[in-house]
Design an enzyme around this catalytic site. Structure first.
Site, PDB file in Angstrom:
ATOM      1  N   SER A 179       0.732  -1.245   0.149  1.00 55.77           N
ATOM      2  CA  SER A 179      -0.049   0.129   0.073  1.00 55.77           C
ATOM      3  C   SER A 179       0.866   1.193  -0.090  1.00 55.77           C
ATOM      4  CB  SER A 179      -0.886   0.268   1.301  1.00 55.77           C
ATOM      5  OG  SER A 179      -0.129  -0.093   2.433  1.00 55.77           O
ATOM      6  N   HIS A 207      -4.975  -3.331  -2.885  1.00 51.16           N
ATOM      7  CA  HIS A 207      -4.872  -2.447  -3.711  1.00 51.16           C
ATOM      8  C   HIS A 207      -4.772  -3.097  -5.066  1.00 51.16           C
ATOM      9  CE1 HIS A 207      -4.417   0.738  -0.750  1.00 51.16           C
ATOM     10  NE2 HIS A 207      -3.766  -0.227   0.226  1.00 51.16           N
ATOM     11  N   LYS A 239     -11.691   0.452  -1.944  1.00 48.21           N
ATOM     12  CA  LYS A 239     -10.762   1.435  -2.877  1.00 48.21           C
ATOM     13  C   LYS A 239     -11.312   1.293  -4.182  1.00 48.21           C
ATOM     14  CE  LYS A 239      -7.221   0.071   0.564  1.00 48.21           C
ATOM     15  NZ  LYS A 239      -8.191  -0.152   1.728  1.00 48.21           N
TER      16      LYS A 239
END
Length: 386
Positions: A179, A207, A239
């Site tokens: 990240s 991610h 996300k």
């Protein structure tokens, strides 16, 4: 006499002197590439809304429709009366999306990692974690009470040496996309190693989902791997999905074990069913609108080319996370403030989030950014960085 336990003045002052003090900023309005921050309009280059779905009209409409049908609160945990048809449908769709037998929703990504790791390991076991893993993965390993070891970042030789001496059941845990650095775990080598040592493998692809892979299937799809290769897969929904919550995906038996033993699943209120409905809409968009991934990659390439021409110190990342390494926390904070003066919001990431001496500007891209905004950011970086 004042209670000394509550005297935090010295510690807070020291954090400020070390340029490690954290302050919140107030955002008004929906997430997007433009944000109203403390009353100012800034171009947002620090969000994890990689595909620009957090304020997509179809996702918002699905959320509103979900509220009309299910109300706001879920009322209870999944195992009492909080597991709705929306939750169940989303779990089935996430299982199909990830190519797994089943998926299980958690209320947050942090809770997913705490619950899964601590449910699968005990005192007589071993957990091995990448040194740069997210805090939730590290805390999950510590909570399990297993023997806890960290291996050098993405270092297969160090991992192999530690696996050779692992006691009891062993579980290897790693981010898929890291990240703060934006690089990928060496997943094919990790799969080969864990299969050879008959150990478990857990990948948190928070991610990577939506961003990597032809269909947005994340780091596992990127490397052409399957459920047999990566048996325990964790994903977050806040996300690239643009909503909220998280899930674990894997075999039928794995999910049943988590339903029985994952304390952060059993003993917490289910996320609102309306959020599940919104996520179902974002999942459809994520799969059908491949242009979002293509646009994202185009923007990343444009930024990296311009940054390299300026001599900025980039990291080994082709993902939406593009850190610019500065090193000193004070200089990084100052650069972030100067960028704000030029109209850009870019976060200054400092220890303990990253190792000492590696403070950086963490620049993240969205499919909704434009090429002209990327060029303007590059111009601003040239002005604020020496």
């Amino acid at each position: 006499m004042a209670n000394a336990f509550y005297d935090f003045t010295g510690e807070l002052r020291q954090l400020e002197q070390d340029n490690l003090y954290r302050r919140r900023r107030v955002v008004d309005g929906p997430q997007g590439f433009m944000l109203n921050v403390d009353g100012r309009q800034l171009i947002n280059f620090c969000s994890n809304d990689y595909l620009g779905l957090a304020n997509h009209p179809e996702v918002a409409a699905a959320f509103k429709s979900g509220v009309d049908r299910y109300g706001v609160g879920s009322g209870s945990s999944h195992l009492i009366c909080g597991h709705s048809g929306a939750h169940h449908a989303l779990e089935e769709e996430l299982a199909a999306f990830t190519g797994r037998e089943r998926a299980l929703l958690f209320s947050t990504g942090y809770m997913a990692n705490l619950g899964v790791i601590s449910a699968l390991l005990g005192r007589s076991d071993t957990v091995l974690e990448d040194r740069l893993n997210h805090a939730s993965l590290l805390d999950g390993g510590l909570l399990s009470r297993a023997r806890f070891q960290r291996y050098r970042h993405a270092d297969i030789e160090d991992l192999q040496a530690k696996l050779s001496n692992a006691a009891g059941k062993a579980l290897v845990v790693s981010d898929g996309v890291f990240s703060m650095d934006g690089d990928l775990a060496p997943l094919p080598a990790m799969v080969e190693l864990t299969e050879r040592h008959h150990t478990g493998l857990l990948i948190d692809d928070a991610h990577g989902f939506g961003v990597l892979g032809k269909n947005g299937g994340g780091v596992v799809e990127h490397f052409g791997l399957t459920q047999d290769d990566v048996p325990i897969l964790i994903g977050t929904l806040g996300k690239a999905f643009g909503t909220f919550g998280a899930f674990a995906a894997g075999s039928e038996d794995l999910i049943e074990m988590l339903i029985q033993k994952a304390r952060s699943y059993v003993f917490t209120t289910a996320l609102p069913a309306a959020v599940a409905e919104a996520t179902r809409a974002s999942l459809r968009l994520l799969q059908t609108e491949s242009w979002r991934r293509e646009q994202l990659q185009n923007l990343v390439r444009r930024f990296r080319q311009g940054a390299q021409q300026q001599g900025l110190q980039l990291m080994d990342s082709f993902t939406a996370i593009q850190p610019v390494l500065i090193g000193d926390s004070g200089q990084t904070l100052a650069a972030s403030r100067r960028l704000s003066e030029h109209g850009f919001w870019v976060s200054a990431i400092r220890p303990p989030t990253v190792p000492a001496g590696s403070a950086r500007l963490r620049i993240t891209f969205s499919a909704n950014h434009t090429e002209s905004q990327v060029d303007a950011l590059l111009d601003a970086l040239a002005k604020v960085l020496p």
